[in-house]
Design an enzyme around this catalytic site. Structure first.
Site, PDB file in Angstrom:
ATOM      1  N   LYS A 196      38.618  48.007  35.597  1.00 48.05           N
ATOM      2  CA  LYS A 196      37.902  48.898  36.513  1.00 48.05           C
ATOM      3  C   LYS A 196      38.769  50.020  37.065  1.00 48.05           C
ATOM      4  O   LYS A 196      38.251  50.957  37.670  1.00 48.05           O
ATOM      5  CB  LYS A 196      37.314  48.068  37.671  1.00 48.05           C
ATOM      6  CG  LYS A 196      36.203  47.140  37.245  1.00 48.05           C
ATOM      7  CD  LYS A 196      35.665  46.329  38.392  1.00 48.05           C
ATOM      8  CE  LYS A 196      36.597  45.209  38.807  1.00 48.05           C
ATOM      9  NZ  LYS A 196      36.790  44.206  37.737  1.00 48.05           N
ATOM     10  N   PRO A 260      35.175  32.237  39.828  1.00 51.98           N
ATOM     11  CA  PRO A 260      35.874  33.303  39.099  1.00 51.98           C
ATOM     12  C   PRO A 260      35.002  33.872  37.993  1.00 51.98           C
ATOM     13  O   PRO A 260      34.010  33.251  37.592  1.00 51.98           O
ATOM     14  CB  PRO A 260      37.091  32.567  38.523  1.00 51.98           C
ATOM     15  CG  PRO A 260      36.595  31.179  38.285  1.00 51.98           C
ATOM     16  CD  PRO A 260      35.632  30.888  39.426  1.00 51.98           C
ATOM     17  N   HIS A 266      43.670  33.516  37.695  1.00 50.58           N
ATOM     18  CA  HIS A 266      44.174  34.878  37.803  1.00 50.58           C
ATOM     19  C   HIS A 266      44.045  35.334  39.255  1.00 50.58           C
ATOM     20  O   HIS A 266      43.216  34.827  40.019  1.00 50.58           O
ATOM     21  CB  HIS A 266      43.420  35.817  36.859  1.00 50.58           C
ATOM     22  CG  HIS A 266      41.938  35.813  37.055  1.00 50.58           C
ATOM     23  ND1 HIS A 266      41.118  34.785  36.626  1.00 50.58           N
ATOM     24  CD2 HIS A 266      41.107  36.715  37.639  1.00 50.58           C
ATOM     25  CE1 HIS A 266      39.868  35.041  36.935  1.00 50.58           C
ATOM     26  NE2 HIS A 266      39.825  36.218  37.561  1.00 50.58           N
TER      27      HIS A 266
END
Length: 329
Positions: A196, A260, A266
């Site tokens: 992003k 997640p 992560h």
């Protein structure tokens, strides 16, 4: 990209846009001179606008290219500070309104300063369409028993591929994007920009730290033996971002998602000034808080109820509904 919850329980590769979407520049790179791809969007036949956000300056469109289902994502790129002088000097203005000291104009910049980031998913599946379509969402409180009886069996029953994660860890893909890596098999991780973030402006800085251990699915798996890993990510991640981007720790938001978007642990590093998707309290857990909680109670995240949102079309939502844990709202 503005997803309220970037998560597709049906297929994990499809739930991660940074691996499945291709920007125009990526497509050109993969096709030699890119001549065949310059006109690919001219073939795009629009079916439906899935989502349109004036606040985030993006639009998600479902359509077809050569009889294949496709999704095009258009996102206005941020205004770069290094282009301000040229933008103000070389753009044309169209007066829209003037009243005393107040004026509104339509500014038409030079073509090279008017980029639109374009992502393409083709062929797209119905899972992609559902992912990017505006959906009703529900707040779910998952207890320890709910995780054992609903969520974990559901995760185990699905074929969530994270091969793209292993490709990064094994340097088979995205090597040139790696900002920092620690090779230690227990406490090591790889830090790289999230899909992003276009890496051009620091206001919307967004990086992901992917741990090397392959047996930690999510926050629910964290125990006291993982404290060295979490502290290492926090410390070295902050240091790497300071060194590369000159952004100090006090201007970073560092957190984990639950649920997640993919089941390999992560950690998200975003600029504090950036209202990143999924950074709200219903999904984000600050890494510093996670470390303190696990230090205080080694099995904190195995027993604590966790709250998160689910989309109406999410298969996990169906499982909670079947178990009577998601009443009609």
């Amino acid at each position: 990209m503005g997803d309220s919850i970037e998560k597709s329980q049906e297929n994990q590769e499809e739930s991660c846009p940074r691996k499945k979407q291709k920007t125009a520049s990526d497509t050109n790179k993969n096709s030699g001179d890119g001549s065949a791809d310059q006109s690919i969007l001219s073939k795009f036949q629009i079916k439906k606008v899935l989502r349109d956000s004036t606040r985030e300056k993006n639009i998600f469109i479902h359509g077809e290219i050569d009889d294949q289902e496709a999704i095009v994502i258009l996102e206005k790129t941020p205004i770069g500070q290094d282009t301000l002088v040229e933008l103000l000097k070389d753009s044309s203005l169209q007066l829209k309104m003037k009243n005393d000291i107040y004026s509104n104009y339509l500014l038409i910049p030079p073509a090279h300063l008017n980029d639109i980031k374009t992502s393409l998913i083709c062929p797209a599946t119905q899972k992609h369409v559902k992912k990017y379509q505006v959906q009703e969402t529900f707040l779910v409180e998952e207890t320890e028993e709910d995780y054992r009886s609903i969520t974990l069996p559901y995760i185990q029953s699905q074929s969530f591929s994270v091969q793209w994660v292993y490709n990064i860890l094994e340097k088979k893909a995205e090597v040139e994007r790696i900002v920092f890596e620690d090779p230690d098999p227990k406490t090591g991780f790889v830090l790289l920009p999230d899909f992003k973030w276009d890496t051009k402006q620091l206001d919307d800085l967004y990086l992901i730290a992917i741990v090397r251990q392959k047996d930690i699915k999510s926050l629910r798996d964290l125990r006291s033996e993982h404290i060295p890993l979490l502290e290492n990510i926090l410390k070295k991640g902050q240091e790497a971002i300071l060194q590369r981007y000159s952004v100090p720790a006090c201007k970073l938001r560092i957190y984990l998602h639950y649920q997640p978007s993919y089941y390999h642990l992560h950690v998200h590093f975003t600029s504090l000034s950036h209202d990143a998707p999924g950074s709200g309290v219903e999904r984000a857990h600050l890494l510093s808080d996670v470390i303190l909680n696990v230090k205080a109670n080694p099995t904190y995240y195995q027993h604590r109820p966790l709250t998160f949102t689910l989309r109406a079309d999410d298969n996990l939502a169906s499982k909670f509904r079947e178990a009577g844990k998601l009443p009609d709202c």
